[in-house]
Design an enzyme around this catalytic site. Structure first.
Site, PDB file in Angstrom:
ATOM      1  N   ASP A  57     -42.919  44.157  -0.300  1.00  0.00           N
ATOM      2  CA  ASP A  57     -43.859  45.484   0.086  1.00  0.00           C
ATOM      3  C   ASP A  57     -43.648  46.330  -1.085  1.00  0.00           C
ATOM      4  O   ASP A  57     -44.074  47.270  -1.195  1.00  0.00           O
ATOM      5  CB  ASP A  57     -43.007  45.880   1.357  1.00  0.00           C
ATOM      6  CG  ASP A  57     -41.829  46.502   1.363  1.00  0.00           C
ATOM      7  OD1 ASP A  57     -40.964  46.082   0.347  1.00  0.00           O
ATOM      8  OD2 ASP A  57     -41.204  47.118   2.241  1.00  0.00           O
ATOM      9  N   SER A  58     -43.026  45.696  -2.138  1.00  0.00           N
ATOM     10  CA  SER A  58     -42.893  46.553  -3.599  1.00  0.00           C
ATOM     11  C   SER A  58     -44.243  46.546  -3.983  1.00  0.00           C
ATOM     12  O   SER A  58     -44.489  47.298  -4.988  1.00  0.00           O
ATOM     13  CB  SER A  58     -41.980  45.970  -4.488  1.00  0.00           C
ATOM     14  OG  SER A  58     -42.249  44.353  -4.573  1.00  0.00           O
ATOM     15  N   ASP A  96     -42.753  40.102   3.083  1.00  0.00           N
ATOM     16  CA  ASP A  96     -42.004  41.296   3.720  1.00  0.00           C
ATOM     17  C   ASP A  96     -42.713  41.805   4.858  1.00  0.00           C
ATOM     18  O   ASP A  96     -44.128  42.052   4.681  1.00  0.00           O
ATOM     19  CB  ASP A  96     -41.807  42.356   2.651  1.00  0.00           C
ATOM     20  CG  ASP A  96     -40.574  42.727   1.949  1.00  0.00           C
ATOM     21  OD1 ASP A  96     -39.639  42.004   2.364  1.00  0.00           O
ATOM     22  OD2 ASP A  96     -40.682  42.941   0.847  1.00  0.00           O
ATOM     23  N   LYS A 126     -39.614  38.222   5.927  1.00  0.00           N
ATOM     24  CA  LYS A 126     -38.417  39.331   5.603  1.00  0.00           C
ATOM     25  C   LYS A 126     -38.570  40.454   6.062  1.00  0.00           C
ATOM     26  O   LYS A 126     -39.254  41.127   6.343  1.00  0.00           O
ATOM     27  CB  LYS A 126     -38.425  39.268   3.826  1.00  0.00           C
ATOM     28  CG  LYS A 126     -36.970  40.144   3.613  1.00  0.00           C
ATOM     29  CD  LYS A 126     -36.571  39.887   2.201  1.00  0.00           C
ATOM     30  CE  LYS A 126     -37.396  40.852   1.209  1.00  0.00           C
ATOM     31  NZ  LYS A 126     -37.020  42.372   1.395  1.00  0.00           N
ATOM     32  N   GLU A 128     -36.099  44.239   6.733  1.00  0.00           N
ATOM     33  CA  GLU A 128     -34.812  44.906   6.409  1.00  0.00           C
ATOM     34  C   GLU A 128     -34.219  45.327   7.395  1.00  0.00           C
ATOM     35  O   GLU A 128     -34.417  45.704   8.491  1.00  0.00           O
ATOM     36  CB  GLU A 128     -35.340  46.305   5.583  1.00  0.00           C
ATOM     37  CG  GLU A 128     -36.148  45.504   4.172  1.00  0.00           C
ATOM     38  CD  GLU A 128     -36.305  46.939   3.534  1.00  0.00           C
ATOM     39  OE1 GLU A 128     -36.057  48.250   3.759  1.00  0.00           O
ATOM     40  OE2 GLU A 128     -37.169  47.091   2.426  1.00  0.00           O
ATOM     41  N   GLU A 195     -29.162  43.831  -1.604  1.00  0.00           N
ATOM     42  CA  GLU A 195     -29.668  44.544  -2.566  1.00  0.00           C
ATOM     43  C   GLU A 195     -28.723  45.729  -2.857  1.00  0.00           C
ATOM     44  O   GLU A 195     -28.162  46.812  -2.351  1.00  0.00           O
ATOM     45  CB  GLU A 195     -30.765  45.127  -2.277  1.00  0.00           C
ATOM     46  CG  GLU A 195     -31.721  46.018  -3.223  1.00  0.00           C
ATOM     47  CD  GLU A 195     -33.113  46.442  -2.988  1.00  0.00           C
ATOM     48  OE1 GLU A 195     -33.812  45.932  -2.207  1.00  0.00           O
ATOM     49  OE2 GLU A 195     -33.618  47.278  -3.992  1.00  0.00           O
TER      50      GLU A 195
HETATM   51  O1  KIV Z   1     -40.209  44.168  -1.962  1.00  0.00           O
HETATM   52  C1  KIV Z   1     -39.612  43.438  -2.860  1.00  0.00           C
HETATM   53  O2  KIV Z   1     -39.822  43.378  -3.751  1.00  0.00           O
HETATM   54  C2  KIV Z   1     -38.192  43.260  -2.109  1.00  0.00           C
HETATM   55  C3  KIV Z   1     -37.255  42.745  -3.340  1.00  0.00           C
HETATM   56  C4  KIV Z   1     -36.962  43.833  -4.340  1.00  0.00           C
HETATM   57  C5  KIV Z   1     -36.144  41.960  -2.729  1.00  0.00           C
HETATM   58  O3  KIV Z   1     -37.750  43.381  -1.239  1.00  0.00           O
END
Ligand code: KIV
Length: 277
Positions: A57-58, A96, A126, A128, A195
Site C-alpha cells: 500500500d506504499s 497489502d 498482508k 498490519e 518494520e
Molecule cells: O507497503 C509497503 O511497501 C510495505 C513494506 C514497506 C513492507 O508494507
C-alpha cells in the site's frame, strides 16, 4: 525425506510458494522481497529472481503521491495487483489489504481478501497489526488464504503513533510485539514483516518462530529483507531513512535522459533520417 534447498535451486525454482519460504528459513537461505505496482517493473523484478513481490500500500505514496498509506482503496490495490500478476511467473505475489478493508469486521476482511485473490490472482495478503486484527486474520486463514502479518511500525496507524520513529524500544512494547508475533504464527500466518524495530529484538523474534520474518529497518537477524523498490532504486530522492540502501540513482538517470530528449527535440536532431519512414 526433504532434500536440502540451496540458493541455486531457489533461483531456478518454477514458482516460489509459502512452503518454499518456510523451507528457505529452515535451510538458512534469506528471502528477498521488493515492492511492485505495475507490469513493467514487476517483470524486471521477477526476471532478476526476487523471491516475493509485495504489491504494497506504499503505492499510495510512490504511485499516487499521498503523504500516507491511508487514502488508497481496495479497488486501487486490486488494479495494481492485476498489473503485477500479469508480469510474474516465479515470485510469490502478496498484496497489502488497505486501511479500512479489514479492521474491526472479520467478515468484511474476508470479503476483501477474497476479492483480491479472485480479481487479481495474487497468492496471499498482508495485514498490519497484532491482536487487534486477530479475528480478521483467523477468518482469512480459515478460508485457505495465506496471510503475511506485519508488526512494529505499521504505517496505517501513523495517526495513532504520531511519528515514524523506531517502535518497541521500551520493554513493554517489545514484550507485546513478541507475544503478537507468537500469536500470529499460532493462528496461521505464513510469514510476517517486522518494520523499524531494534535489530536485537527482531533477531530474538525471528529465532523464536518457525515462520520467516521479513525485515525493513529491523536489522540483519531477520529471515529476509524488504525494501520499497522506488527507494532501493533511487527513484525517490526525498525519503532517506538509514535503513534504505540505494542500489541505483534512477531519478538522476531519468532526469538526464529526459533533459537530453528535450534538447534533441528542440535542436531537431531527433528524429534522424534513420528514425523516420
Ligand atoms: O507497503 C509497503 O511497501 C510495505 C513494506 C514497506 C513492507 O508494507
Amino acid at each position: 525425506m526433504r532434500t536440502q534447498l540451496d540458493p541455486d535451486s531457489i533461483a531456478g525454482a518454477k514458482r516460489i510458494t509459502t512452503q518454499t519460504l518456510r523451507e528457505m528459513k529452515k535451510d538458512g537461505i534469506p528471502v528477498s522481497m521488493l515492492t511492485a505496482y505495475d507490469y513493467t517493473s514487476a517483470r524486471i523484478l521477477d526476471a532478476a529472481g526476487v523471491d516475493v513481490i509485495l504489491v504494497g500500500d506504499s503505492a499510495s505514496n510512490v504511485m499516487a503521491g499521498h503523504e500516507t498509506t491511508l487514502p488508497i482503496t481496495l479497488d486501487h490495490m486490486i488494479y495494481h495487483a492485476q498489473c503485477v500478476v500479469r508480469a510474474v511467473s516465479r515470485a510469490l505475489v502478496i498484496v497489502d489489504l488497505p486501511f479500512g478493508s479489514y479492521q474491526g469486521d472479520s467478515k468484511k476482511a474476508l470479503q476483501s481478501a477474497i476479492r483480491v485473490m479472485k480479481e487479481a490472482g495474487v497468492h496471499g495478503v498482508k495485514l498490519e497489526g497484532g491482536m487487534a486484527v486477530e479475528p480478521s486474520i483467523s477468518r482469512i486463514v480459515e478460508a485457505g488464504i495465506p496471510v503475511m502479518g506485519h508488526l512494529g511500525l505499521t504505517p496505517q496507524s501513523i495517526y495513532k503513533f504520531g511519528t515514524y520513529r523506531v517502535r518497541a524500544r521500551d520493554e513493554s512494547e517489545a514484550e507485546t510485539l513478541k507475544s503478537d508475533a507468537a500469536k500470529l504464527q499460532e493462528i496461521g500466518c505464513f510469514s510476517m514483516v517486522l518494520e523499524k524495530i531494534p535489530a536485537e529484538l527482531a533477531t530474538q523474534v525471528s529465532a523464536s518462530l518457525e515462520i520467516p520474518t521479513i525485515g525493513i529497518g529491523a536489522g540483519a537477524g531477520c529471515d529476509g529483507q524488504v525494501l520499497v523498490t522506488h527507494d532501493a532504486l533511487g527513484l525517490t530522492t526525498d525519503f532517506n531513512p538509514r535503513f534504505v540502501r540505494r542500489y541505483a540513482r534512477l531519478a538522476e538517470i531519468m532526469h538526464d535522459a529526459v533533459t537530453a530528449y528535450i534538447a534533441d527535440v528542440r535542436s531537431r536532431s531527433f528524429p534522424s533520417d534513420e528514425e523516420s519512414y
